[in-house]
Design a protein around this motif. Structure first.
Motif, mmCIF file in Angstrom:
data_model
loop_
_atom_site.group_PDB
_atom_site.id
_atom_site.type_symbol
_atom_site.label_atom_id
_atom_site.label_comp_id
_atom_site.label_asym_id
_atom_site.label_seq_id
_atom_site.Cartn_x
_atom_site.Cartn_y
_atom_site.Cartn_z
ATOM 1 N N VAL A 192 70.592 52.937 61.723
ATOM 2 C CA VAL A 192 71.595 51.865 61.744
ATOM 3 C C VAL A 192 71.538 51.125 63.070
ATOM 4 O O VAL A 192 71.520 49.893 63.126
ATOM 5 N N ALA A 193 71.479 51.892 64.160
ATOM 6 C CA ALA A 193 71.547 51.271 65.483
ATOM 7 C C ALA A 193 70.346 50.377 65.740
ATOM 8 O O ALA A 193 70.469 49.368 66.410
ATOM 9 N N CYS A 194 69.179 50.738 65.224
ATOM 10 C CA CYS A 194 68.001 49.905 65.471
ATOM 11 C C CYS A 194 67.879 48.784 64.460
ATOM 12 O O CYS A 194 67.332 47.728 64.761
ATOM 13 N N LEU A 195 68.382 49.004 63.244
ATOM 14 C CA LEU A 195 68.239 47.991 62.201
ATOM 15 C C LEU A 195 69.022 46.730 62.546
ATOM 16 O O LEU A 195 68.527 45.609 62.385
ATOM 17 N N MET A 196 70.248 46.927 63.053
ATOM 18 C CA MET A 196 71.115 45.766 63.272
ATOM 19 C C MET A 196 70.524 44.789 64.292
ATOM 20 O O MET A 196 70.441 43.598 64.009
ATOM 21 N N PRO A 197 70.101 45.257 65.459
ATOM 22 C CA PRO A 197 69.468 44.308 66.380
ATOM 23 C C PRO A 197 68.227 43.683 65.783
ATOM 24 O O PRO A 197 67.954 42.496 65.994
ATOM 25 N N PHE A 198 67.500 44.447 64.978
ATOM 26 C CA PHE A 198 66.285 43.885 64.400
ATOM 27 C C PHE A 198 66.621 42.751 63.441
ATOM 28 O O PHE A 198 65.975 41.698 63.453
ATOM 29 N N LEU A 199 67.667 42.973 62.616
ATOM 30 C CA LEU A 199 68.064 41.907 61.693
ATOM 31 C C LEU A 199 68.538 40.687 62.473
ATOM 32 O O LEU A 199 68.202 39.541 62.128
ATOM 33 N N SER A 200 69.298 40.920 63.538
ATOM 34 C CA SER A 200 69.737 39.793 64.364
ATOM 35 C C SER A 200 68.541 39.070 64.941
ATOM 36 O O SER A 200 68.509 37.838 65.010
ATOM 37 N N LEU A 237 66.858 35.224 71.246
ATOM 38 C CA LEU A 237 65.638 35.988 70.971
ATOM 39 C C LEU A 237 65.378 37.026 72.054
ATOM 40 O O LEU A 237 64.996 38.160 71.755
ATOM 41 N N VAL A 238 65.598 36.655 73.305
ATOM 42 C CA VAL A 238 65.370 37.622 74.385
ATOM 43 C C VAL A 238 66.327 38.803 74.226
ATOM 44 O O VAL A 238 65.924 39.970 74.277
ATOM 45 N N VAL A 239 67.604 38.476 73.988
ATOM 46 C CA VAL A 239 68.603 39.547 73.908
ATOM 47 C C VAL A 239 68.321 40.475 72.733
ATOM 48 O O VAL A 239 68.289 41.697 72.879
ATOM 49 N N THR A 240 68.092 39.870 71.555
ATOM 50 C CA THR A 240 67.901 40.736 70.390
ATOM 51 C C THR A 240 66.535 41.407 70.414
ATOM 52 O O THR A 240 66.393 42.565 70.040
ATOM 53 N N GLY A 241 65.516 40.669 70.866
ATOM 54 C CA GLY A 241 64.175 41.247 70.880
ATOM 55 C C GLY A 241 64.062 42.396 71.853
ATOM 56 O O GLY A 241 63.718 43.529 71.475
ATOM 57 N N VAL A 242 64.367 42.120 73.108
ATOM 58 C CA VAL A 242 64.328 43.194 74.103
ATOM 59 C C VAL A 242 65.351 44.269 73.739
ATOM 60 O O VAL A 242 65.090 45.469 73.890
ATOM 61 N N GLY A 243 66.495 43.805 73.226
ATOM 62 C CA GLY A 243 67.532 44.764 72.825
ATOM 63 C C GLY A 243 67.021 45.715 71.756
ATOM 64 O O GLY A 243 67.228 46.927 71.836
ATOM 65 N N PHE A 244 66.326 45.165 70.767
ATOM 66 C CA PHE A 244 65.795 46.030 69.707
ATOM 67 C C PHE A 244 64.817 47.046 70.277
ATOM 68 O O PHE A 244 64.885 48.248 69.963
ATOM 69 N N LEU A 245 63.916 46.581 71.151
ATOM 70 C CA LEU A 245 62.926 47.508 71.716
ATOM 71 C C LEU A 245 63.608 48.612 72.518
ATOM 72 O O LEU A 245 63.213 49.773 72.476
ATOM 73 N N ILE A 246 64.664 48.241 73.221
ATOM 74 C CA ILE A 246 65.331 49.255 74.042
ATOM 75 C C ILE A 246 66.139 50.214 73.173
ATOM 76 O O ILE A 246 66.256 51.401 73.482
ATOM 77 N N HIS A 247 66.666 49.714 72.056
ATOM 78 C CA HIS A 247 67.306 50.626 71.105
ATOM 79 C C HIS A 247 66.287 51.660 70.611
ATOM 80 O O HIS A 247 66.565 52.857 70.542
ATOM 81 N N VAL A 273 66.104 55.868 71.239
ATOM 82 C CA VAL A 273 66.015 56.924 70.232
ATOM 83 C C VAL A 273 65.255 58.113 70.812
ATOM 84 O O VAL A 273 65.645 59.272 70.646
ATOM 85 N N GLY A 274 64.163 57.809 71.534
ATOM 86 C CA GLY A 274 63.425 58.901 72.156
ATOM 87 C C GLY A 274 64.108 59.429 73.405
ATOM 88 O O GLY A 274 64.206 60.634 73.610
#
Lengths: 651, 112
Positions: free
Chosen positions: A43-51, A102-112, A116-117
């Protein structure tokens, strides 16, 4: 062509993620459910990715339809409706916001994904993930807001999330303190921001006389209205912009309010990467760029912005030379790079500053995540003196770290080179700030030096960690974001090639001030580029070889300039000065006046105990009429009866 | 008109005012008795006087207006007076057993 209602989803999806994971956390704390980690991660990674996907859609729409200047939903909800002031919730994405989204969601998704790890073994994993999602929500509100007030809501929201995440391991008192410090220092800046907003409101309220019935109520804090009616603010524009800039210094960690950012490294490393390097701290730059039409009206403020940025860049870079904590070095580097961005804003290179925000987000996030990977592998060892030799143990981390080190140092063709040089060139091109160029150039060299020092210390030479056999490369969820970010840091620079800059064209609506654009500027730009590349490359190589030969070659210098060294190592004693100037007086005032006098004497003494004593005294007095003699009661009864009869007869 | 010149034989006509004045006088006497007496028994008797003065008012007015309500209330008052006398005397006896006194001023334990 994106349906315009879809842009509401961009901020709302992370909020949904927060609500889902937040309720899971809540139920888990109550002991009702046991959180399924993979579901939380999903859930946590999907939402930023969809954004991110929606943000990409918006970007494509704007790119394919040049006639569309922005996509907006101006009237989602009413907020405040006064006679001449109508405040509504509205979202607007134009070229500038789309880049930031794009910067916020893109980098945000990668950091989410990275989190996880990194946070997998943390007992409060779902809480952490929900905070991250909440942060993304507020950051996106900040970015896509169409009015200054909604931007401020996001601004405060990211401050809250920053506090929650810095103090995430709040059982450690130092970390909780760091969270508090960040929050309080930010509040000081926010105060300036609010004063700025109030000044704008006051100016518009004075400009619209209240008795003109024909005036329709308008939202004069929305950016579109502000832009078309900026002339109203002319008399107080310097005060307004200075106040707003003071707010930006708090959020973006500039002098005088930068002190919170190095301490904010107490939070989990992905948080440092997301909030304290890539996104939140750039909110100040975004705000100034968003309100560029106000700032260009105030040349004095622009000069202040440029000067503050330059001085911050230089001083923070010098501190970075002396630090041993891997995250502290990166933190001062962030402060320094943010200084560059403000320098760019101050000289009118708004698109250059935003370009640097973008490239910086890539390479600084990658550096922080790389540092996190190292810290993770070394079981929370952060001192670079105890690292070394990691290049063999952690090849992916080391290579990506090196790429980003070179990127931040400004080595072509990596991203940092293009964005930094655009800012430096614009500084040179602006006649008023031409001498700033040389300081900026020197700082670029310092940056290259300390970053290479960091790399050499951490990754090369012999392993100085006490359990070298335990070091291992991180799992794919952590290395994949590193690789992607390093790749972006490599190629993103080509968006801003001098001469035919894509990002410059994209953000052309921000305008640029170059009063006397130099004839043959491309040639001049290439000359300056050559100088800065040469200087940065020289510094990087010098650092590499000097530290490679002997890590402690500076010991002699340290002994010779002992006072100076300890002065810099202790961050110019700024914390101590602030402590002496502000914290201790306020504490003393609170102790002596507020606590001992006001609270204990006035509130406790006069109010609470005084009220108790006076009612006891009154009770004593009234109890005197309770004589216990039935006759007296009868007499009172009689008197009362007579009074009642008298009132009935005469009343 | 001087009181002594009133001819009781001839002009004796008892009007409603006479009843009401008598009732008021009785009421005041009873009240005075309750206030100034210290003996609880006598106070109880004074209360009886009070109630009877009220009864007198009721009956006089009932006759005057030719309505039956006043009579009914008077009967109620008598019943309640009987009850009150019974309870009052009971209390007095219990007080006397406890404190060997029926002086009202001896019972002031409610003093604040």
């Amino acid at each position: 062509m994106i349906p315009k209602d879809f842009i509401i989803l961009i901020p709302l999806l992370p909020l949904l993620g927060f609500l889902i994971n937040g309720s899971i956390t809540y139920e888990q704390l109550r002991g009702r459910v046991c959180a399924n980690k993979s579901m939380v991660s999903f859930v946590a990674c999907l939402m930023p990715f969809l954004s991110f996907a929606l943000g990409l859609w918006v970007l494509l729409t704007l790119a394919l339809h040049p006639e569309i200047k922005s996509i907006s939903t101006p009237h989602l909800l009413d907020w405040m409706i006064l006679d001449h002031f109508h405040l509504t919730f509205g979202l607007e994405i134009d070229h500038l916001s789309s880049v930031m989204t794009l910067v916020v969601t893109g980098v945000g998704f990668l950091i989410h994904l990275y989190s996880v790890g990194y946070m997998h073994d943390d007992p409060h994993y779902s809480k952490y993930m929900s905070y991250l999602n909440l942060f993304l929500f507020f950051m996106l509100v900040l970015v896509v807001a169409d009015s200054l007030v909604l931007l401020f809501v996001g601004w405060e929201g990211v401050g809250l999330c920053s506090y929650l995440l810095i103090g995430f391991w709040f059982t450690d008192k130092e970390k909780a303190k760091a969270g508090k410090k960040a929050f309080i220092v930010n509040r000081i800046g926010d105060f300036g921001f609010m004063i700025g907003i109030f000044l704008i409101v006051a100016a518009f309220a004075a400009a619209v006389p209240p008795d003109t019935g024909t005036e329709i109520a308008r939202d004069f804090l929305s950016f579109s209205y502000l832009k078309t009616h900026a002339g109203v603010l002319t008399p107080i524009i310097t005060a307004v912009t200075l106040c707003l800039f003071f707010g930006a210094t708090g959020k973006s960690a500039q002098i005088p309010l930068y002190v919170w950012l190095p301490d904010a490294m107490a939070g989990p490393t992905p948080v440092s990467a997301l909030i304290h390097a890539a996104t939140m701290v750039t909110a100040g730059i975004y705000m100034v760029a968003r309100l560029h039409f106000l700032f260009v009206m105030a040349p004095f403020t622009m000069h202040v912005v440029a000067t503050v940025g330059l001085v911050t860049a230089l001083l923070a870079a010098i501190i970075g030379l002396t630090q041993y904590d891997i995250k502290k070095v990166l933190a001062y580097s962030t402060v320094s790079q943010l200084g560059y961005m403000f320098l760019g804003l101050g000289v009118g290179a708004f698109s250059g500053a935003i370009f640097h925000v973008m490239t910086h987000a890539f390479f600084k996030a990658c550096l922080f995540l790389g540092a996190g990977s190292v810290i993770h592998a070394l079981h929370h060892e952060q001192d670079i003196r105890f690292m070394g030799g990691l290049v063999k143990k952690m090849p992916i981390t080391a290579v990506t770290f090196l790429v980003c080190t070179l990127a931040i140092a400004g080595i072509p063709p990596l991203a940092g080179f293009f964005s930094k040089d655009e800012i430096l060139f614009m500084t040179y091109a602006n006649e008023h700030t031409r001498h700033y160029f040389w300081v900026g150039l020197f700082t670029a060299g310092v940056t290259a030096f300390y970053m290479m020092r960091l790399f050499v210390y951490a990754f090369t030479g012999k392993t100085r960690y006490e359990h070298p056999e335990k070091i291992h490369e991180s799992p794919w969820t952590m290395t994949l974001p590193l690789i992607i970010l390093a790749g972006l840091a490599t190629v993103a620079g080509f968006l801003g090639m001098p001469g035919h800059s894509i990002i410059g064209g994209w953000l052309s609506h921000l305008g640029q001030i170059t009063p006397h654009h130099i004839e043959g500027s491309a040639l001049q730009e290439f000359h300056l580029m050559g100088i800065s590349v040469g200087w940065a490359g020289f510094c990087a190589l010098a650092a590499f070889f000097l530290y490679k030969r002997n890590l402690n070659f500076t010991e002699g210098l340290k002994r010779t300039f002992k006072t100076l060294y300890s002065f810099i190592y202790n961050k110019y004693k700024v914390d101590e000065i602030y402590d002496f100037l502000f914290v201790q007086p306020i504490k003393g005032f609170s102790q002596v006046f507020l606590n001992r006098f006001f609270d204990q004497k006035i509130v406790d003494g006069l109010m609470v105990n005084g009220l108790a004593l006076s009612s006891r005294f009154l009770g004593r007095c009234l109890s005197l009429i309770q004589t216990g003699l039935a006759v007296h009661y009868l007499l009172f009864l009689l008197i009362g009866l007579c009074l009642v009869i008298w009132f009935i007869v005469n009343g | 008109m001087h009181p002594r010149s009133v001819d009781f034989e001839i002009h004796m006509h008892v009007s409603i005012h006479h009843y009401l004045v008598l009732a008021a006088v009785l009421f005041c006497l009873g009240l005075l008795g309750v206030i100034i007496q210290r003996n609880i028994l006598i106070m109880l008797m004074c209360i009886e006087v009070l109630m009877n003065s009220i009864n007198l008012t009721f009956i006089a007015l009932a006759r005057y207006y030719n309505q039956v309500d006043g009579h009914l209330v008077a009967i109620f008052v008598m019943a309640i007076a009987a009850v009150e006398a019974a309870i009052g005397l009971g209390i007095v006896i219990s007080l006397f057993r406890n404190r060997q006194s029926i002086d009202i001023n001896d019972f002031n334990s409610m003093r604040g």
